[in-house]
Design an enzyme around this catalytic site. Structure first.
Site, PDB file in Angstrom:
ATOM      1  N   SER A  80      -2.225   2.356   7.884  1.00  0.00           N
ATOM      2  CA  SER A  80      -1.327   3.348   7.271  1.00  0.00           C
ATOM      3  C   SER A  80      -2.102   4.607   6.905  1.00  0.00           C
ATOM      4  O   SER A  80      -1.611   5.730   7.104  1.00  0.00           O
ATOM      5  CB  SER A  80      -0.634   2.768   6.031  1.00  0.00           C
ATOM      6  OG  SER A  80      -1.580   2.384   5.060  1.00  0.00           O
ATOM      7  N   ASP A 111      -8.351   4.171   0.965  1.00  0.00           N
ATOM      8  CA  ASP A 111      -8.202   4.083   2.424  1.00  0.00           C
ATOM      9  C   ASP A 111      -8.146   5.472   3.064  1.00  0.00           C
ATOM     10  O   ASP A 111      -8.808   5.734   4.078  1.00  0.00           O
ATOM     11  CB  ASP A 111      -6.928   3.298   2.795  1.00  0.00           C
ATOM     12  CG  ASP A 111      -7.031   1.827   2.426  1.00  0.00           C
ATOM     13  OD1 ASP A 111      -8.065   1.425   1.857  1.00  0.00           O
ATOM     14  OD2 ASP A 111      -6.081   1.074   2.713  1.00  0.00           O
TER      15      ASP A 111
HETATM   16  N1  LIG Z   1       0.162   2.941  14.808  1.00  0.00           N
HETATM   17  C1  LIG Z   1       1.133   3.119  13.929  1.00  0.00           C
HETATM   18  N2  LIG Z   1       2.307   3.679  14.280  1.00  0.00           N
HETATM   19  C2  LIG Z   1       3.277   3.846  13.384  1.00  0.00           C
HETATM   20  N3  LIG Z   1       3.219   3.477  12.095  1.00  0.00           N
HETATM   21  C3  LIG Z   1       2.092   2.900  11.683  1.00  0.00           C
HETATM   22  C4  LIG Z   1       0.998   2.685  12.561  1.00  0.00           C
HETATM   23  N4  LIG Z   1       0.036   2.087  11.871  1.00  0.00           N
HETATM   24  C5  LIG Z   1       0.509   1.927  10.615  1.00  0.00           C
HETATM   25  N5  LIG Z   1       1.732   2.416  10.484  1.00  0.00           N
HETATM   26  C6  LIG Z   1       2.569   2.435   9.269  1.00  0.00           C
HETATM   27  O1  LIG Z   1       1.807   1.801   8.250  1.00  0.00           O
HETATM   28  C7  LIG Z   1       2.425   0.571   7.820  1.00  0.00           C
HETATM   29  C8  LIG Z   1       1.378  -0.493   7.587  1.00  0.00           C
HETATM   30  O2  LIG Z   1       0.736  -0.165   6.417  1.00  0.00           O
HETATM   31  P1  LIG Z   1       0.111  -1.231   5.442  1.00  0.00           P
HETATM   32  O3  LIG Z   1      -0.514  -0.448   4.383  1.00  0.00           O
HETATM   33  O4  LIG Z   1       1.118  -2.256   5.063  1.00  0.00           O
HETATM   34  O5  LIG Z   1      -1.003  -1.963   6.332  1.00  0.00           O
HETATM   35  P2  LIG Z   1      -2.479  -1.483   6.661  1.00  0.00           P
HETATM   36  O6  LIG Z   1      -2.657  -0.075   6.239  1.00  0.00           O
HETATM   37  O7  LIG Z   1      -2.743  -1.807   8.088  1.00  0.00           O
HETATM   38  O8  LIG Z   1      -3.353  -2.466   5.772  1.00  0.00           O
HETATM   39  P3  LIG Z   1      -4.175  -2.141   4.398  1.00  0.00           P
HETATM   40  O9  LIG Z   1      -3.341  -1.181   3.631  1.00  0.00           O
HETATM   41  O10 LIG Z   1      -4.270  -3.470   3.728  1.00  0.00           O
HETATM   42  O11 LIG Z   1      -5.473  -1.635   4.867  1.00  0.00           O
HETATM   43  C9  LIG Z   1       3.343   0.194   8.962  1.00  0.00           C
HETATM   44  O12 LIG Z   1       4.411  -0.591   8.421  1.00  0.00           O
HETATM   45  C10 LIG Z   1       3.807   1.572   9.453  1.00  0.00           C
HETATM   46  O13 LIG Z   1       4.818   2.071   8.608  1.00  0.00           O
HETATM   47  C1  LIG Z   2      -4.967  -3.376  -1.683  1.00  0.00           C
HETATM   48  C2  LIG Z   2      -5.634  -2.021  -1.717  1.00  0.00           C
HETATM   49  O1  LIG Z   2      -6.636  -2.047  -2.740  1.00  0.00           O
HETATM   50  C3  LIG Z   2      -6.384  -1.728  -0.431  1.00  0.00           C
HETATM   51  C4  LIG Z   2      -5.539  -1.732   0.808  1.00  0.00           C
HETATM   52  O2  LIG Z   2      -6.386  -1.450   1.916  1.00  0.00           O
HETATM   53  C5  LIG Z   2      -4.596  -0.972  -2.024  1.00  0.00           C
HETATM   54  C6  LIG Z   2      -5.176   0.375  -2.395  1.00  0.00           C
HETATM   55  O3  LIG Z   2      -6.341   0.457  -2.802  1.00  0.00           O
HETATM   56  O4  LIG Z   2      -4.443   1.337  -2.286  1.00  0.00           O
HETATM   57 MG   LIG Z   3      -2.350   0.541   4.265  1.00  0.00          MG
END
Ligand SMILES: Nc1ncnc2c1ncn2[C@@H]1O[C@H](COP(=O)(O)OP(=O)(O)OP(=O)(O)O)[C@@H](O)[C@H]1O
Ligand SMILES: C[C@@](O)(CCO)CC(=O)[O-]
Ligand SMILES: [Mg+2]
Length: 389
Positions: free
Chosen positions: A147, A205
């Protein structure tokens, strides 16, 4: 097809220690990954529409410029963005065709784009009709900061198109980065995008995705951290889907119910980050003699930190049976693993020593793959958001 007007990319990240606790102002340690999200913007001078293509989540949506312009807010500070008002958020939901409770991948991705497009367009008034195509090497929603990479790439692309930040001209096709002030602006917009996707992000992030490398992060304070790049880790994607927004909210609910129990757990997680920071600084010390004599001792501490952190993350409610499975397989082979990112499924990291035997890595990889997990050794410390010519 014409060449794109702008091509940018932003990396994902791996959190070594401190996920979730960092939302409560505790220190965390993270590094960028060599997996990136790319955004290409194609201008459509004769068109009156804007199209967003997100092949990774099987989404393509088109709006009329006039509808986007009608939703734009009147008071935007382009260098210092703020969250949307309730009224503006409701307008974004109408454009996205979603309602406020939606936490599905498509709704969240649309919302982040619409917010940045309409806000940046509002004051700059120079975002023309175009086709925005974002695709990623990162698994979406698996804990590797997909994200943030998405939001950072969107912010960099839109701000560049509107000349809010200085367009980069790389020589001979070289990739380029922005100056520190422009990176700060990209990071602020990416953070606001993350707020729409995560609810209450710490900002770690998007900071890693923007600035790249390895950082320690506490309450928005970022310190570059060189010695993480030497670490060897395996990443394991359990492929169990989860949403960071839901997990962060789950921890908040437990915190609100049991603050006196959660506080010391969060303090312990912070102590793990601080201890890790010290150990990595010593491990990275140029005194070869010290390194050779004591490397094993330092790795023993890091391994213990990995094990304790995984237990504490289970205690705050973000574990998952698939992650327990990863831990039990790796420990059988003398290796140590913990979830990384928001947990609840998604990815785990496995700490390797410099002298971990190749056949141990092969055996553990095979066993994890037999469970249906993806496994790969990764390089950490990739460059932050970049423009490609
Ligand atoms: N390649 C992509 N294309 C479109 N949307 C995306 C893409 N990658 C991420 N997203 C958006 O980000 C969301 C995922 O975000 P989420 O924060 O839940 O997971 P993450 O960022 O992979 O994991 P974390 O936050 O734990 O590092 C998806 O539901 C979508 O809305
Ligand atoms: C779970 C969390 O600590 C990390 C997600 O990658 C959320 C955040 O810091 O925003
Ligand atoms: Mg995320």
């Amino acid at each position: 097809m014409s060449d794109p007007e702008v091509v940018v990319s932003a990396p994902g990240k791996v959190i070594l220690f401190g996920e979730h606790a960092v939302v409560y102002g505790r220190k965390a340690i993270a590094s960028s990954l060599d997996l990136r999200t790319h955004l290409e913007v194609h201008l459509l001078p004769d068109s009156t529409s804007v199209t967003l293509e997100l092949p990774d989540i099987h989404l393509s949506k088109t709006w009329q410029m006039a509808d986007l312009a009608a939703a734009r807010p009147t008071d935007v500070d382009l260098k210092n963005p703020s969250p949307p008002s309730d009224q503006y958020l409701a307008a974004l939901h109408r454009l996205a065709g979603t309602d406020a409770d939606n936490t599905d991948a498509r709704s969240l991705a649309l919302l982040a784009f619409l917010y940045m497009y309409t806000s940046i367009h509002a004051t700059a008034r120079r975002c023309p009709a175009g086709r925005f195509h974002a695709s990623s090497q990162l698994p979406p929603g698996a804990g590797l900061g997909s994200s943030a990479a998405y939001c950072t790439a969107l912010a960099a692309g839109l701000l560049t198109m509107c000349d809010v930040i200085t367009r980069q001209e790389g020589k001979n096709g070289a990739d380029t980065a922005w100056c520190k002030d422009d990176l700060e602006v990209i990071n602020s917009w990416a953070f606001q995008g993350e707020r729409l996707i995560h609810g209450n992000p710490s900002g770690i992030d998007n900071s890693v995705s923007t600035f790249g490398g390895a950082i320690s992060f506490k309450s928005g304070e970022i310190s570059a951290f060189k010695s993480v790049a030497q670490l060897k880790i395996l990443l394991v994607n359990t492929k169990v889907p989860r949403s960071t927004k839901v997990l962060v909210q789950g921890v908040r609910d437990r915190y609100n119910r049991l603050p006196a129990i959660m506080e010391p757990v969060l303090n312990s997680i912070e102590e793990i980050s601080c201890t890790c920071e010290k150990v990595l600084q010593e491990l990275g010390s140029p005194t070869v003699e010290i390194k050779e004599n004591t490397q094993g001792k330092y790795y023993q501490v890091l391994e213990e930190l990995v094990d304790i952190c995984q237990c504490l993350l289970n205690a705050i409610g973000v574990g998952h049976p698939s992650l327990d499975k990863v831990s039990s397989i790796t420990s059988k082979h003398g290796l140590h693993s913990k979830l990384t990112g928001a947990g609840g499924g998604g990815c785990a990291l496995v700490l390797l020593r410099p002298d971990t035997a190749a056949d141990v890595i092969d055996k553990v990889t095979t066993e994890l793959r037999d469970c249906g997990f993806d496994v790969w050794e990764t390089a950490i410390g990739a460059r932050g958001v970049s423009q490609h010519s």
